[in-house]
Design an enzyme around this catalytic site. Sequence first.
Site, PDB file in Angstrom:
ATOM      1  N   CYS A 128      -1.121  -2.026  15.786  1.00 46.04           N
ATOM      2  CA  CYS A 128      -1.033  -1.733  14.536  1.00 46.04           C
ATOM      3  C   CYS A 128      -1.620  -2.808  13.666  1.00 46.04           C
ATOM      4  O   CYS A 128      -1.385  -4.050  13.929  1.00 46.04           O
ATOM      5  CB  CYS A 128       0.495  -1.602  14.075  1.00 46.04           C
ATOM      6  SG  CYS A 128       0.586  -1.192  12.391  1.00 46.04           S
ATOM      7  N   GLU A 143       0.811  -1.171   0.035  1.00 50.08           N
ATOM      8  CA  GLU A 143       0.123   0.055   0.156  1.00 50.08           C
ATOM      9  C   GLU A 143       0.795   1.076   0.002  1.00 50.08           C
ATOM     10  O   GLU A 143       1.759   1.283   0.638  1.00 50.08           O
ATOM     11  CB  GLU A 143      -0.954  -0.039   1.108  1.00 50.08           C
ATOM     12  CG  GLU A 143      -2.110  -0.941   1.137  1.00 50.08           C
ATOM     13  CD  GLU A 143      -2.836  -1.258   2.466  1.00 50.08           C
ATOM     14  OE1 GLU A 143      -3.973  -0.936   2.203  1.00 50.08           O
ATOM     15  OE2 GLU A 143      -2.292  -1.636   3.283  1.00 50.08           O
ATOM     16  N   CYS A 193      -2.440   6.153   9.927  1.00 51.74           N
ATOM     17  CA  CYS A 193      -1.197   5.418  10.500  1.00 51.74           C
ATOM     18  C   CYS A 193      -2.027   3.929  11.155  1.00 51.74           C
ATOM     19  O   CYS A 193      -2.896   4.234  11.918  1.00 51.74           O
ATOM     20  CB  CYS A 193      -0.688   6.129  11.631  1.00 51.74           C
ATOM     21  SG  CYS A 193      -0.056   7.946  11.260  1.00 51.74           S
ATOM     22  N   CYS A 195       4.598  -6.628   7.545  1.00 50.05           N
ATOM     23  CA  CYS A 195       5.480  -5.991   8.707  1.00 50.05           C
ATOM     24  C   CYS A 195       5.798  -7.124   9.644  1.00 50.05           C
ATOM     25  O   CYS A 195       5.083  -7.780  10.191  1.00 50.05           O
ATOM     26  CB  CYS A 195       5.088  -4.875   9.366  1.00 50.05           C
ATOM     27  SG  CYS A 195       6.267  -3.947  10.419  1.00 50.05           S
ATOM     28  N   CYS A 255       3.745  -4.961  16.593  1.00 49.13           N
ATOM     29  CA  CYS A 255       3.162  -3.862  17.509  1.00 49.13           C
ATOM     30  C   CYS A 255       1.637  -4.119  17.668  1.00 49.13           C
ATOM     31  O   CYS A 255       0.906  -4.197  16.681  1.00 49.13           O
ATOM     32  CB  CYS A 255       3.487  -2.576  16.718  1.00 49.13           C
ATOM     33  SG  CYS A 255       5.047  -1.882  16.687  1.00 49.13           S
ATOM     34  N   CYS A 283       2.680   8.778   1.435  1.00 51.13           N
ATOM     35  CA  CYS A 283       3.441   7.994   2.397  1.00 51.13           C
ATOM     36  C   CYS A 283       3.656   6.625   1.828  1.00 51.13           C
ATOM     37  O   CYS A 283       2.760   5.644   1.150  1.00 51.13           O
ATOM     38  CB  CYS A 283       2.456   7.436   3.438  1.00 51.13           C
ATOM     39  SG  CYS A 283       2.818   6.213   4.720  1.00 51.13           S
TER      40      CYS A 283
HETATM   41  N1  SAH Z   1       7.517   0.523  11.217  1.00 50.78           N
HETATM   42  C1  SAH Z   1       8.049   1.769  11.173  1.00 50.78           C
HETATM   43  C2  SAH Z   1       7.151   2.417  10.231  1.00 50.78           C
HETATM   44  C3  SAH Z   1       5.806   2.569  10.452  1.00 50.78           C
HETATM   45  S1  SAH Z   1       5.409   4.315  10.665  1.00 50.78           S
HETATM   46  C4  SAH Z   1       7.729   2.300  12.735  1.00 50.78           C
HETATM   47  O1  SAH Z   1       7.363   1.536  13.579  1.00 50.78           O
HETATM   48  O2  SAH Z   1       8.108   3.534  12.907  1.00 50.78           O
HETATM   49  C5  SAH Z   1       3.689   4.100  11.459  1.00 50.78           C
HETATM   50  C6  SAH Z   1       3.495   4.922  12.677  1.00 50.78           C
HETATM   51  O3  SAH Z   1       2.208   4.859  12.895  1.00 50.78           O
HETATM   52  C7  SAH Z   1       4.417   4.309  13.820  1.00 50.78           C
HETATM   53  O4  SAH Z   1       4.881   5.402  14.578  1.00 50.78           O
HETATM   54  C8  SAH Z   1       3.367   3.519  14.575  1.00 50.78           C
HETATM   55  O5  SAH Z   1       3.677   3.607  16.019  1.00 50.78           O
HETATM   56  C9  SAH Z   1       2.184   4.488  14.177  1.00 50.78           C
HETATM   57  N2  SAH Z   1       0.886   3.497  14.351  1.00 50.78           N
HETATM   58  C10 SAH Z   1       0.798   2.224  14.255  1.00 50.78           C
HETATM   59  N3  SAH Z   1      -0.335   1.826  14.560  1.00 50.78           N
HETATM   60  C11 SAH Z   1      -1.377   3.008  14.866  1.00 50.78           C
HETATM   61  C12 SAH Z   1      -2.652   3.124  15.115  1.00 50.78           C
HETATM   62  N4  SAH Z   1      -3.333   1.939  15.254  1.00 50.78           N
HETATM   63  N5  SAH Z   1      -2.890   4.292  15.435  1.00 50.78           N
HETATM   64  C13 SAH Z   1      -2.227   5.341  15.127  1.00 50.78           C
HETATM   65  N6  SAH Z   1      -0.717   5.303  15.102  1.00 50.78           N
HETATM   66  C14 SAH Z   1      -0.250   4.009  14.815  1.00 50.78           C
END
Ligand code: SAH
Length: 336
Positions: free
Chosen positions: A110, A83, A326, A103, A107, A96
């Site tokens: 996410c 995506e 995000c 991934c 987390c 983006c």
């Molecule tokens: N793997 C990398 C790149 C992803 S960036 C990283 O972890 O930084 C995506 C950003 O969105 C990260 O800062 C992550 O913490 C945040 N994120 C992930 N899931 C989310 C959610 N459900 N709501 C808001 N932010 C989220």
Amino acid sequence: MDLAGLQDALGTGEPGYRAVQLYQAIYRERASDLVHISTLPARLREDLSARHRIGLPEIARQYESVDGTRRYLLRLDDGRTVETVLMPEGERDTICISSQVGCPVDCKFCMTALLGLERSLTAGEIVGQVLLVARQNGHVPGRRLNIVMMGQGEPLLNLANVVKATRILLDPAGFGLSPRRITVSTAGIIPQIAELGREPVRPKLAISLNASTEEMRQELMPITRKYHLRDLLDACRAYPLRPWEKLTFEYVLLKDVNDSDADARRVVKLLAHLNAKVNLIALNPGPEIPYQTPAPARVAGFQQILRRSFPCFVRQPRGLDIYAACGQLKKAGAGG
Ligand code: SAH
């Protein structure tokens, strides 16, 4: 391909400047087909197109949000999909992009984590997302463009390809973006943070902090059991920022989990002595995500505490209705 790759593809029979012409045509002029590159002689164009093509990803599906955000599901050569999101905002577009299919980081807040890792993207597939989305939206060279590597994947677990793609995007003879306009976000893969810092050409760095204590961070981001908070902050202190640069920290706010005033005060302590800026992201919810979004007043309260010490912004969600925000990139959703 970078310039050296194009030189190899052309072979030794061609003068060196042909590779430069080809490189500029693809990345600067954004040519869509080798046969249209008029700076090259006709026989070379034909010969090249018999062996190669400008291979951009294919649009498998496209979703459009009420706020103008567009989410693209792109099909790669091997049939896998990834995506990319375009966020238009006044005079500026932000794209983006993803660095991996799925991934591996896992987390707990996410949705991309639910996919697991399928594979890393090539440098071509990373640059290709930018070229494709720019072309689709009539983005002309010169219009303001930001690239954030915050889509699917953990960029620092695909560092070689991320760096190669970044060089092409930042090369004045290539795509020609300013280094201030590309940001790579990491969950905190410590050895690769140091490695990125040694690159002469590199994007800006954002770090997903997401918790104010080691225990909470390990619970929310299991990968941090291997990469501890204290070592992460050491790596941040050692990171060679350019004179104009700050380290960005991202912090996802989860209701009643990591969003208290005490959390905010601990974040201030953790980041003391760093040239930092903080982006708060109120959780973007998803059906399989076991957390809630804090109320706007709580987000504002948290921000207020951080703002006394650092620039601190609340990231406004884009494309929530099409699962483009995000942490929501997971292929289907919103009619998919
Ligand atoms: N793997 C990398 C790149 C992803 S960036 C990283 O972890 O930084 C995506 C950003 O969105 C990260 O800062 C992550 O913490 C945040 N994120 C992930 N899931 C989310 C959610 N459900 N709501 C808001 N932010 C989220």
